[in-house]
Motif scaffolding. Sequence first.
Motif, PDB file in Angstrom:
ATOM      1  N   ALA A   7       0.788  -1.165  -0.019  1.00 27.78           N
ATOM      2  CA  ALA A   7      -0.043  -0.118  -0.128  1.00 27.78           C
ATOM      3  C   ALA A   7       0.830   1.132  -0.106  1.00 27.78           C
ATOM      4  CB  ALA A   7      -0.991   0.000   1.103  1.00 27.78           C
ATOM      5  N   ILE A   8       2.022   1.199   0.574  1.00 28.94           N
ATOM      6  CA  ILE A   8       2.792   2.518   1.064  1.00 28.94           C
ATOM      7  C   ILE A   8       3.170   2.918  -0.858  1.00 28.94           C
ATOM      8  CG2 ILE A   8       4.911   1.365   1.696  1.00 28.94           C
ATOM      9  CD1 ILE A   8       3.538   4.697   2.713  1.00 28.94           C
ATOM     10  N   VAL A  46      11.082   8.011  -5.565  1.00 28.99           N
ATOM     11  CA  VAL A  46      11.362   6.504  -5.366  1.00 28.99           C
ATOM     12  C   VAL A  46      12.099   6.252  -3.831  1.00 28.99           C
ATOM     13  CG1 VAL A  46      12.854   4.808  -6.237  1.00 28.99           C
ATOM     14  CG2 VAL A  46      11.699   5.898  -7.737  1.00 28.99           C
ATOM     15  N   LEU A  47      13.036   7.371  -3.588  1.00 30.13           N
ATOM     16  CA  LEU A  47      13.666   7.048  -2.500  1.00 30.13           C
ATOM     17  C   LEU A  47      12.859   7.122  -1.212  1.00 30.13           C
ATOM     18  CD1 LEU A  47      17.084   9.420  -3.463  1.00 30.13           C
ATOM     19  CD2 LEU A  47      16.741   6.617  -2.926  1.00 30.13           C
ATOM     20  N   LEU A  48      11.797   8.347  -1.423  1.00 29.58           N
ATOM     21  CA  LEU A  48      10.727   8.456  -0.246  1.00 29.58           C
ATOM     22  C   LEU A  48       9.848   7.211   0.001  1.00 29.58           C
ATOM     23  CD1 LEU A  48       9.872  12.098  -0.799  1.00 29.58           C
ATOM     24  CD2 LEU A  48      10.700  11.255   1.188  1.00 29.58           C
ATOM     25  N   CYS A  93       9.954   4.849   3.165  1.00 32.98           N
ATOM     26  CA  CYS A  93       8.672   4.702   3.890  1.00 32.98           C
ATOM     27  C   CYS A  93       8.577   3.292   4.301  1.00 32.98           C
ATOM     28  CB  CYS A  93       7.546   5.239   3.354  1.00 32.98           C
ATOM     29  SG  CYS A  93       7.544   7.036   3.711  1.00 32.98           S
ATOM     30  N   GLU A  94       8.521   2.482   3.142  1.00 35.12           N
ATOM     31  CA  GLU A  94       8.530   0.899   3.068  1.00 35.12           C
ATOM     32  C   GLU A  94       9.490   0.320   4.042  1.00 35.12           C
ATOM     33  OE1 GLU A  94       8.937  -2.762  -0.072  1.00 35.12           O
ATOM     34  OE2 GLU A  94       8.187  -0.738  -0.625  1.00 35.12           O
ATOM     35  N   LYS A  95      10.874   0.625   3.898  1.00 35.45           N
ATOM     36  CA  LYS A  95      11.678  -0.003   5.227  1.00 35.45           C
ATOM     37  C   LYS A  95      11.374   0.433   6.314  1.00 35.45           C
ATOM     38  CE  LYS A  95      14.448  -1.798   1.927  1.00 35.45           C
ATOM     39  NZ  LYS A  95      14.415  -3.110   1.671  1.00 35.45           N
ATOM     40  N   LEU A  96      10.914   1.839   6.702  1.00 37.87           N
ATOM     41  CA  LEU A  96      10.623   2.174   8.039  1.00 37.87           C
ATOM     42  C   LEU A  96       9.504   1.508   8.613  1.00 37.87           C
ATOM     43  CD1 LEU A  96      11.244   4.171  10.269  1.00 37.87           C
ATOM     44  CD2 LEU A  96       9.537   5.843   9.213  1.00 37.87           C
ATOM     45  N   LEU A  97       8.459   1.375   7.661  1.00 36.60           N
ATOM     46  CA  LEU A  97       7.215   0.409   8.097  1.00 36.60           C
ATOM     47  C   LEU A  97       7.480  -1.031   8.530  1.00 36.60           C
ATOM     48  CD1 LEU A  97       4.353   2.080   5.679  1.00 36.60           C
ATOM     49  CD2 LEU A  97       4.442   1.994   8.024  1.00 36.60           C
TER      50      LEU A  97
END
Length: 195
Positions: free
Chosen positions: A127-128, A172-174, A178-182
């Motif tokens: 989803a992110i 792309v970096l954001l 966000c995916e890694k942080l989640l």
Amino acid sequence: IIGHTFLRIFSGFLLGTAAGCILGGLTAFSPLLYRFFALPMNAIKSTPVASFVILALLWVPSRNLSILISLMIAFPVLYQNTLTGLCHTDPQLLEMARLFRVPFARRLWGIYLPSAMPYLRSGMNIAIGLCWKSGVAAEVIGMPSGSIGEKLYQAKIYLETPDLFCWTLTIVLLSVGCEKLLSLLVGLIERRLCA
């Protein structure tokens, strides 16, 4: 600019996640609710993002458009993953909990939630990324001032190819960040639940 876009898209993602998890949880325990929401969920999943954006522009100011679009993208993904995760809970564990008369709240936190966590993690990761793609697309169409979408549109109009690549790389970096942080946050929560 990055902060404004990030806040809008992440807000929409969080709202969509909360709504999807709550409704998915309710429909997992109520066949009547599941049947009631089956058709609307299929309609939401099938509608193109561009149609959502154009329809939403009729009712929502362009500065809030990416929030609504991100919500609409995250919502069905988290709904389906929550529903699937809860429906795949081990029936033997549930039978044991019923046999020992474990209260529903303890069953929810001790059996259902750990069973659903892998599905939730997968749904959030999907989803992110989708929220970033669709949220920025909504900004390109709605063009709220001070947004990444507005900068992408200007780069296209004025044929500023380096700007286009820079803003695309930023998105792309954001999205990956966000995916890694989640993944880290959900992993921590999952470990706490399984401990």
